[in-house]
Write a protein that holds these residues in place. Structure first.
Motif, PDB file in Angstrom:
ATOM      1  N   ILE A  18     -57.184  11.736   2.879  1.00 58.60           N
ATOM      2  CA  ILE A  18     -57.663  12.553   4.002  1.00 58.60           C
ATOM      3  C   ILE A  18     -57.185  11.929   5.320  1.00 58.60           C
ATOM      4  CG2 ILE A  18     -59.867  11.327   4.260  1.00 58.60           C
ATOM      5  CD1 ILE A  18     -59.265  15.100   4.799  1.00 58.60           C
ATOM      6  N   SER A  19     -56.913  12.773   6.271  1.00 59.72           N
ATOM      7  CA  SER A  19     -56.598  12.323   7.618  1.00 59.72           C
ATOM      8  C   SER A  19     -57.662  12.877   8.564  1.00 59.72           C
ATOM      9  CB  SER A  19     -55.224  12.831   8.046  1.00 59.72           C
ATOM     10  OG  SER A  19     -54.979  12.490   9.405  1.00 59.72           O
ATOM     11  N   ASP A  20     -57.951  12.131   9.610  1.00 58.78           N
ATOM     12  CA  ASP A  20     -58.876  12.624  10.633  1.00 58.78           C
ATOM     13  C   ASP A  20     -58.120  13.324  11.764  1.00 58.78           C
ATOM     14  OD1 ASP A  20     -57.689  10.369  11.704  1.00 58.78           O
ATOM     15  OD2 ASP A  20     -59.572   9.380  12.236  1.00 58.78           O
ATOM     16  N   ARG A  21     -56.822  13.517  11.565  1.00 59.88           N
ATOM     17  CA  ARG A  21     -55.998  14.190  12.578  1.00 59.88           C
ATOM     18  C   ARG A  21     -55.903  15.684  12.256  1.00 59.88           C
ATOM     19  NH1 ARG A  21     -50.673  11.017  12.269  1.00 59.88           N
ATOM     20  NH2 ARG A  21     -49.950  12.994  13.142  1.00 59.88           N
ATOM     21  N   PRO A  22     -56.324  16.542  13.184  1.00 59.60           N
ATOM     22  CA  PRO A  22     -56.320  17.992  12.938  1.00 59.60           C
ATOM     23  C   PRO A  22     -54.954  18.594  12.626  1.00 59.60           C
ATOM     24  CG  PRO A  22     -57.678  17.473  14.845  1.00 59.60           C
ATOM     25  CD  PRO A  22     -56.967  16.211  14.462  1.00 59.60           C
ATOM     26  N   ASP A  23     -53.867  17.909  12.997  1.00 62.30           N
ATOM     27  CA  ASP A  23     -52.532  18.446  12.727  1.00 62.30           C
ATOM     28  C   ASP A  23     -52.024  18.104  11.324  1.00 62.30           C
ATOM     29  OD1 ASP A  23     -52.406  15.717  13.589  1.00 62.30           O
ATOM     30  OD2 ASP A  23     -50.256  15.930  13.934  1.00 62.30           O
ATOM     31  N   SER A  30     -53.953  17.609   5.130  1.00 65.16           N
ATOM     32  CA  SER A  30     -55.181  17.247   4.404  1.00 65.16           C
ATOM     33  C   SER A  30     -56.427  17.632   5.193  1.00 65.16           C
ATOM     34  CB  SER A  30     -55.202  15.748   4.088  1.00 65.16           C
ATOM     35  OG  SER A  30     -55.218  14.972   5.276  1.00 65.16           O
ATOM     36  N   PHE A  31     -56.370  17.539   6.503  1.00 64.19           N
ATOM     37  CA  PHE A  31     -57.499  17.887   7.371  1.00 64.19           C
ATOM     38  C   PHE A  31     -57.831  19.374   7.246  1.00 64.19           C
ATOM     39  CE2 PHE A  31     -59.454  19.023  11.434  1.00 64.19           C
ATOM     40  CZ  PHE A  31     -60.351  17.995  11.646  1.00 64.19           C
ATOM     41  N   THR A  32     -56.801  20.217   7.312  1.00 66.07           N
ATOM     42  CA  THR A  32     -57.044  21.661   7.244  1.00 66.07           C
ATOM     43  C   THR A  32     -57.376  22.113   5.828  1.00 66.07           C
ATOM     44  OG1 THR A  32     -54.671  22.068   7.113  1.00 66.07           O
ATOM     45  CG2 THR A  32     -55.668  22.217   9.283  1.00 66.07           C
ATOM     46  N   VAL A  33     -56.764  21.499   4.824  1.00 65.22           N
ATOM     47  CA  VAL A  33     -57.093  21.868   3.438  1.00 65.22           C
ATOM     48  C   VAL A  33     -58.542  21.509   3.125  1.00 65.22           C
ATOM     49  CG1 VAL A  33     -56.625  21.318   1.009  1.00 65.22           C
ATOM     50  CG2 VAL A  33     -54.733  21.854   2.555  1.00 65.22           C
ATOM     51  N   THR A  43     -60.702  24.205   4.526  1.00 67.68           N
ATOM     52  CA  THR A  43     -60.559  25.430   3.731  1.00 67.68           C
ATOM     53  C   THR A  43     -61.367  25.328   2.443  1.00 67.68           C
ATOM     54  OG1 THR A  43     -58.364  25.869   4.649  1.00 67.68           O
ATOM     55  CG2 THR A  43     -58.894  26.918   2.540  1.00 67.68           C
ATOM     56  N   LEU A  44     -61.294  24.174   1.768  1.00 73.59           N
ATOM     57  CA  LEU A  44     -62.050  23.988   0.528  1.00 73.59           C
ATOM     58  C   LEU A  44     -63.554  24.018   0.784  1.00 73.59           C
ATOM     59  CD1 LEU A  44     -59.839  21.234  -1.141  1.00 73.59           C
ATOM     60  CD2 LEU A  44     -59.961  23.664  -1.763  1.00 73.59           C
ATOM     61  N   GLN A  45     -63.999  23.378   1.868  1.00 74.22           N
ATOM     62  CA  GLN A  45     -65.416  23.434   2.225  1.00 74.22           C
ATOM     63  C   GLN A  45     -65.848  24.874   2.497  1.00 74.22           C
ATOM     64  OE1 GLN A  45     -65.381  20.617   5.529  1.00 74.22           O
ATOM     65  NE2 GLN A  45     -66.764  19.280   4.369  1.00 74.22           N
ATOM     66  N   ASP A  46     -65.038  25.604   3.236  1.00 74.11           N
ATOM     67  CA  ASP A  46     -65.370  26.996   3.560  1.00 74.11           C
ATOM     68  C   ASP A  46     -65.437  27.861   2.305  1.00 74.11           C
ATOM     69  OD1 ASP A  46     -65.455  26.300   6.234  1.00 74.11           O
ATOM     70  OD2 ASP A  46     -63.514  27.201   6.727  1.00 74.11           O
ATOM     71  N   HIS A  99     -65.074  16.429   8.928  1.00 68.73           N
ATOM     72  CA  HIS A  99     -65.746  17.698   8.611  1.00 68.73           C
ATOM     73  C   HIS A  99     -67.167  17.470   8.100  1.00 68.73           C
ATOM     74  CE1 HIS A  99     -62.135  19.921   9.448  1.00 68.73           C
ATOM     75  NE2 HIS A  99     -61.461  19.333   8.488  1.00 68.73           N
ATOM     76  N   GLY A 100     -67.856  16.510   8.710  1.00 64.99           N
ATOM     77  CA  GLY A 100     -69.254  16.261   8.377  1.00 64.99           C
ATOM     78  C   GLY A 100     -69.488  15.414   7.147  1.00 64.99           C
ATOM     79  N   GLU A 101     -68.434  14.984   6.470  1.00 60.95           N
ATOM     80  CA  GLU A 101     -68.582  14.174   5.259  1.00 60.95           C
ATOM     81  C   GLU A 101     -68.152  12.734   5.524  1.00 60.95           C
ATOM     82  OE1 GLU A 101     -69.797  14.622   2.225  1.00 60.95           O
ATOM     83  OE2 GLU A 101     -70.107  16.799   2.197  1.00 60.95           O
ATOM     84  N   PHE A 102     -68.903  11.805   4.984  1.00 65.87           N
ATOM     85  CA  PHE A 102     -68.605  10.373   5.041  1.00 65.87           C
ATOM     86  C   PHE A 102     -67.281  10.111   4.341  1.00 65.87           C
ATOM     87  CE2 PHE A 102     -68.816   6.079   3.278  1.00 65.87           C
ATOM     88  CZ  PHE A 102     -69.289   5.338   4.347  1.00 65.87           C
ATOM     89  N   VAL A 103     -66.421   9.310   4.943  1.00 66.89           N
ATOM     90  CA  VAL A 103     -65.139   8.962   4.338  1.00 66.89           C
ATOM     91  C   VAL A 103     -65.310   7.685   3.512  1.00 66.89           C
ATOM     92  CG1 VAL A 103     -62.726   8.364   4.740  1.00 66.89           C
ATOM     93  CG2 VAL A 103     -63.860  10.022   6.252  1.00 66.89           C
ATOM     94  N   TRP A 104     -64.948   7.785   2.244  1.00 66.29           N
ATOM     95  CA  TRP A 104     -65.064   6.675   1.310  1.00 66.29           C
ATOM     96  C   TRP A 104     -63.777   5.862   1.286  1.00 66.29           C
ATOM     97  CZ3 TRP A 104     -69.792   5.899  -0.643  1.00 66.29           C
ATOM     98  CH2 TRP A 104     -70.686   6.962  -0.569  1.00 66.29           C
ATOM     99  N   ALA A 105     -63.904   4.569   0.973  1.00 66.25           N
ATOM    100  CA  ALA A 105     -62.737   3.697   0.878  1.00 66.25           C
ATOM    101  C   ALA A 105     -61.958   3.939  -0.411  1.00 66.25           C
ATOM    102  CB  ALA A 105     -63.157   2.236   0.962  1.00 66.25           C
ATOM    103  N   SER A 106     -62.675   4.285  -1.487  1.00 73.10           N
ATOM    104  CA  SER A 106     -62.017   4.487  -2.776  1.00 73.10           C
ATOM    105  C   SER A 106     -62.841   5.442  -3.632  1.00 73.10           C
ATOM    106  CB  SER A 106     -61.852   3.159  -3.515  1.00 73.10           C
ATOM    107  OG  SER A 106     -63.115   2.698  -3.971  1.00 73.10           O
TER     108      SER A 106
END
Length: 143
Positions: free
Chosen positions: A24-29, A32-35, A38-41, A59-66
């Motif tokens: 996942i990336s935290d960058r809107p461009d 992975s960010f947009t997908v 879309t999956l959440q929606d 997108h409101g979810e905690f980012v895990w290390a692994s």
């Protein structure tokens, strides 16, 4: 053999509720960010994984290390890594007890796919679940 038939892909997506998104990336461009959004929606719970931004939220979810850190059952691991790194993500998905692995567009690792299938996981390779949901006209999933 990775899943390629529309019916098989639709069945997998309809059976899936929890997706771990590796890379996942935290960058809107970034795709992975947009997908992820879309999956959440579409009704999926998406658990983002990226050791470089672990502890943050996307997108409101905690980012895990692994994947090993998540601690809840994972139906599908969506892999947003290059082909050279996909094998390690597949091995982590097997170890985490995931039911399926999905390698994104242009991500191909036949040896990793074979390992996943030998471990009983379903495999999709070189496709995007967000595109497949639209292409197949799938209804949103219910939690």
């Amino acid at each position: 053999m990775p899943l390629t038939q529309a019916d098989d892909i639709a069945r997998l997506l309809n059976e899936t509720r929890t997706i771990a998104l590796v890379g996942i990336s935290d960058r809107p461009d970034r795709p992975s960010f947009t997908v992820m959004k879309t999956l959440q929606d579409h009704g999926y719970r998406v658990l983002p994984v990226n050791p470089q931004i672990a502890g943050e939220h996307v997108h409101g979810e905690f980012v895990w290390a692994s994947l090993a850190d998540i601690g809840v059952p994972i139906d599908l691991v969506d892999i947003f890594r290059n082909s050279d790194a996909a094998g390690a993500a597949v091995d982590d998905a097997i170890a985490a007890g995931a039911k399926a692995v999905w390698m994104q567009l242009a991500v191909v690792d036949h040896a990793a796919a074979q390992r996943a299938e030998a471990a009983g996981l379903k495999v999709v390779m070189d496709r995007c679940p967000a595109i497949e949901i639209r292409r197949l006209g799938l209804s949103p999933v219910e939690a």
